[in-house]
Design a protein around this motif. Structure first.
Motif, PDB file in Angstrom:
ATOM      1  N   ALA A   1      21.045  67.864  19.559  1.00  0.00           N
ATOM      2  CA  ALA A   1      22.339  67.266  19.212  1.00  0.00           C
ATOM      3  C   ALA A   1      22.221  66.637  17.831  1.00  0.00           C
ATOM      4  O   ALA A   1      21.228  65.969  17.518  1.00  0.00           O
ATOM      5  N   ARG A   2      23.228  66.849  16.992  1.00  0.00           N
ATOM      6  CA  ARG A   2      23.136  66.372  15.605  1.00  0.00           C
ATOM      7  C   ARG A   2      24.517  66.306  14.976  1.00  0.00           C
ATOM      8  O   ARG A   2      25.493  66.780  15.548  1.00  0.00           O
ATOM      9  N   ARG A   3      24.594  65.733  13.756  1.00  0.00           N
ATOM     10  CA  ARG A   3      25.831  65.696  12.985  1.00  0.00           C
ATOM     11  C   ARG A   3      25.494  65.999  11.527  1.00  0.00           C
ATOM     12  O   ARG A   3      24.403  65.675  11.046  1.00  0.00           O
ATOM     13  N   SER A   4      26.394  66.606  10.834  1.00  0.00           N
ATOM     14  CA  SER A   4      26.194  66.952   9.432  1.00  0.00           C
ATOM     15  C   SER A   4      26.237  65.685   8.575  1.00  0.00           C
ATOM     16  O   SER A   4      27.106  64.827   8.764  1.00  0.00           O
ATOM     17  N   VAL A   5      25.307  65.568   7.641  1.00  0.00           N
ATOM     18  CA  VAL A   5      25.292  64.422   6.730  1.00  0.00           C
ATOM     19  C   VAL A   5      25.274  64.849   5.260  1.00  0.00           C
ATOM     20  O   VAL A   5      25.489  64.026   4.370  1.00  0.00           O
ATOM     21  N   HIS A   6      25.020  66.127   4.991  1.00  0.00           N
ATOM     22  CA  HIS A   6      25.007  66.598   3.605  1.00  0.00           C
ATOM     23  C   HIS A   6      25.122  68.114   3.606  1.00  0.00           C
ATOM     24  O   HIS A   6      24.561  68.781   4.469  1.00  0.00           O
ATOM     25  N   HIS A   7      25.852  68.651   2.631  1.00  0.00           N
ATOM     26  CA  HIS A   7      26.009  70.098   2.511  1.00  0.00           C
ATOM     27  C   HIS A   7      25.777  70.506   1.057  1.00  0.00           C
ATOM     28  O   HIS A   7      26.505  70.072   0.169  1.00  0.00           O
ATOM     29  N   ARG A   8      24.749  71.303   0.831  1.00  0.00           N
ATOM     30  CA  ARG A   8      24.451  71.830  -0.500  1.00  0.00           C
ATOM     31  C   ARG A   8      24.623  73.336  -0.459  1.00  0.00           C
ATOM     32  O   ARG A   8      24.100  74.010   0.421  1.00  0.00           O
ATOM     33  N   VAL A   9      25.340  73.862  -1.426  1.00  0.00           N
ATOM     34  CA  VAL A   9      25.514  75.301  -1.579  1.00  0.00           C
ATOM     35  C   VAL A   9      25.012  75.676  -2.968  1.00  0.00           C
ATOM     36  O   VAL A   9      25.409  75.050  -3.956  1.00  0.00           O
ATOM     37  N   ILE A  10      24.139  76.680  -3.018  1.00  0.00           N
ATOM     38  CA  ILE A  10      23.663  77.211  -4.291  1.00  0.00           C
ATOM     39  C   ILE A  10      23.987  78.703  -4.298  1.00  0.00           C
ATOM     40  O   ILE A  10      23.610  79.428  -3.376  1.00  0.00           O
ATOM     41  N   ASP A  11      24.682  79.132  -5.320  1.00  0.00           N
ATOM     42  CA  ASP A  11      25.054  80.534  -5.454  1.00  0.00           C
ATOM     43  C   ASP A  11      24.507  81.048  -6.777  1.00  0.00           C
ATOM     44  O   ASP A  11      24.664  80.385  -7.809  1.00  0.00           O
ATOM     45  N   MET A  12      23.825  82.195  -6.763  1.00  0.00           N
ATOM     46  CA  MET A  12      23.244  82.769  -7.969  1.00  0.00           C
ATOM     47  C   MET A  12      23.550  84.250  -8.036  1.00  0.00           C
ATOM     48  O   MET A  12      23.492  84.933  -7.019  1.00  0.00           O
ATOM     49  N   GLN A  13      23.840  84.719  -9.246  1.00  0.00           N
ATOM     50  CA  GLN A  13      24.121  86.136  -9.464  1.00  0.00           C
ATOM     51  C   GLN A  13      23.574  86.564 -10.819  1.00  0.00           C
ATOM     52  O   GLN A  13      23.529  85.760 -11.756  1.00  0.00           O
TER      53      GLN A  13
ATOM     54  N   ARG B   1      25.343  78.150  -9.540  1.00  0.00           N
ATOM     55  CA  ARG B   1      26.205  76.997  -9.296  1.00  0.00           C
ATOM     56  C   ARG B   1      25.647  76.247  -8.095  1.00  0.00           C
ATOM     57  O   ARG B   1      25.341  76.849  -7.068  1.00  0.00           O
ATOM     58  N   LEU B   2      25.533  74.938  -8.230  1.00  0.00           N
ATOM     59  CA  LEU B   2      25.086  74.057  -7.151  1.00  0.00           C
ATOM     60  C   LEU B   2      26.205  73.072  -6.851  1.00  0.00           C
ATOM     61  O   LEU B   2      26.729  72.434  -7.771  1.00  0.00           O
ATOM     62  N   VAL B   3      26.578  72.965  -5.569  1.00  0.00           N
ATOM     63  CA  VAL B   3      27.594  72.005  -5.146  1.00  0.00           C
ATOM     64  C   VAL B   3      27.040  71.205  -3.972  1.00  0.00           C
ATOM     65  O   VAL B   3      26.590  71.773  -2.979  1.00  0.00           O
ATOM     66  N   ASP B   4      27.063  69.880  -4.110  1.00  0.00           N
ATOM     67  CA  ASP B   4      26.689  68.955  -3.035  1.00  0.00           C
ATOM     68  C   ASP B   4      27.935  68.229  -2.558  1.00  0.00           C
ATOM     69  O   ASP B   4      28.726  67.738  -3.374  1.00  0.00           O
ATOM     70  N   ARG B   5      28.085  68.144  -1.228  1.00  0.00           N
ATOM     71  CA  ARG B   5      29.223  67.428  -0.636  1.00  0.00           C
ATOM     72  C   ARG B   5      28.740  66.595   0.549  1.00  0.00           C
ATOM     73  O   ARG B   5      27.779  66.957   1.212  1.00  0.00           O
ATOM     74  N   LYS B   6      29.442  65.518   0.812  1.00  0.00           N
ATOM     75  CA  LYS B   6      29.215  64.698   2.001  1.00  0.00           C
ATOM     76  C   LYS B   6      30.412  64.871   2.938  1.00  0.00           C
ATOM     77  O   LYS B   6      31.551  64.911   2.471  1.00  0.00           O
ATOM     78  N   PRO B   7      30.190  64.943   4.240  1.00  0.00           N
ATOM     79  CA  PRO B   7      31.307  65.115   5.178  1.00  0.00           C
ATOM     80  C   PRO B   7      31.976  63.793   5.552  1.00  0.00           C
ATOM     81  O   PRO B   7      32.726  63.727   6.525  1.00  0.00           O
TER      82      PRO B   7
ATOM     83  N   HIS C   1      27.982  66.622  -6.626  1.00  0.00           N
ATOM     84  CA  HIS C   1      27.460  67.419  -7.739  1.00  0.00           C
ATOM     85  C   HIS C   1      28.198  68.753  -7.753  1.00  0.00           C
ATOM     86  O   HIS C   1      28.377  69.357  -6.699  1.00  0.00           O
ATOM     87  N   ASP C   2      28.599  69.185  -8.914  1.00  0.00           N
ATOM     88  CA  ASP C   2      29.131  70.532  -9.117  1.00  0.00           C
ATOM     89  C   ASP C   2      28.592  70.969 -10.477  1.00  0.00           C
ATOM     90  O   ASP C   2      29.123  70.584 -11.522  1.00  0.00           O
ATOM     91  N   LEU C   3      27.497  71.725 -10.451  1.00  0.00           N
ATOM     92  CA  LEU C   3      26.724  72.044 -11.650  1.00  0.00           C
ATOM     93  C   LEU C   3      26.636  73.552 -11.849  1.00  0.00           C
ATOM     94  O   LEU C   3      26.475  74.304 -10.881  1.00  0.00           O
ATOM     95  N   TRP C   4      26.689  73.981 -13.085  1.00  0.00           N
ATOM     96  CA  TRP C   4      26.655  75.401 -13.445  1.00  0.00           C
ATOM     97  C   TRP C   4      25.599  75.634 -14.521  1.00  0.00           C
ATOM     98  O   TRP C   4      25.452  74.805 -15.432  1.00  0.00           O
ATOM     99  N   ILE C   5      24.919  76.755 -14.450  1.00  0.00           N
ATOM    100  CA  ILE C   5      23.992  77.183 -15.515  1.00  0.00           C
ATOM    101  C   ILE C   5      24.188  78.683 -15.729  1.00  0.00           C
ATOM    102  O   ILE C   5      24.323  79.438 -14.770  1.00  0.00           O
TER     103      ILE C   5
END
Length: 194
Positions: free
Chosen positions: A8-20, A34-40, A59-63
């Motif tokens: 049993a758990r709950r979300s505390v942080h969501h990081r998405v990294i997308d690379m192409q 692109r890196l995006v960090d979000r809190k629920p 965070h919403d970062l692009w390189i």
């Protein structure tokens, strides 16, 4: 195959990294991340009187790395759309010290040496490590005339570079039997030291 059922758990942080990786018409390649960090939940930033609303980007970062077919960095640009401190956005130009460097063995150590601590943004620096693999996989996938897994040069490059290419594993025994080694204790190879 999904992971086993979690406790049993709950979300505390969501990081998405997308690379192409993209092949450009001028013969160069762009690797974008692109890196995006979000809190629920609403998250109080030290830089603001108001909490960041749930689901908004912390965070919403692009390189974008531009490299040639020898993996030499020709250009690098970064943008920080969302950061916890306004000052963080000034770190994007710090990545330009990598122009002229080659993505090759030792990349991770070189990136960390050049950009660690107050020299740059930690998150931008961390994105650069897997961007190298994204570049290699993208560009090599287009180089059809390159012998993929033969020859002594490829053997030196690949053996002990990952789990499958451990010198005591079946892949190396099949591709480069002259380099295959059995460990006397029967334990798995630990890979190359970095």
């Amino acid at each position: 195959m999904p992971l086993p059922e979690p406790s049993a758990r709950r979300s505390v942080h969501h990081r998405v990294i997308d690379m192409q990786t993209y092949a450009r018409e001028d013969g160069l390649y762009d690797v974008e991340a692109r890196l995006v960090d979000r809190k629920p939940f609403p998250f109080q930033l030290m830089s603001s009187d108001e909490p960041l609303p749930a689901g908004e980007a912390l965070h919403d970062l692009w390189i974008r790395l531009t490299v040639d077919d020898a993996y030499v960095i020709r250009d690098i640009v970064a943008v920080s759309d969302s950061t916890p401190w306004p000052l963080c956005k000034e770190a994007t130009d710090t990545l330009r010290v990598l122009i002229g460097e080659r993505i090759a063995r030792g990349w991770t150590a070189m990136v960390k040496d050049r950009l660690r601590g107050a020299a740059s943004c930690t998150h931008l620096m961390e994105m650069l490590v897997p961007m190298a693999t994204t570049a290699l996989q993208g560009i090599r996938g287009l180089q059809r005339d390159m012998p993929l897994l033969v020859g002594e040069e490829r053997a030196r490059e690949k053996i002990d570079s990952c789990f499958a290419f451990g010198r005591d594993r079946e892949v190396v025994k099949m591709l480069w039997p002259q380099h295959a080694a059995e460990r006397p204790d029967g334990r798995a190879s630990r890979g190359r030291p970095d």
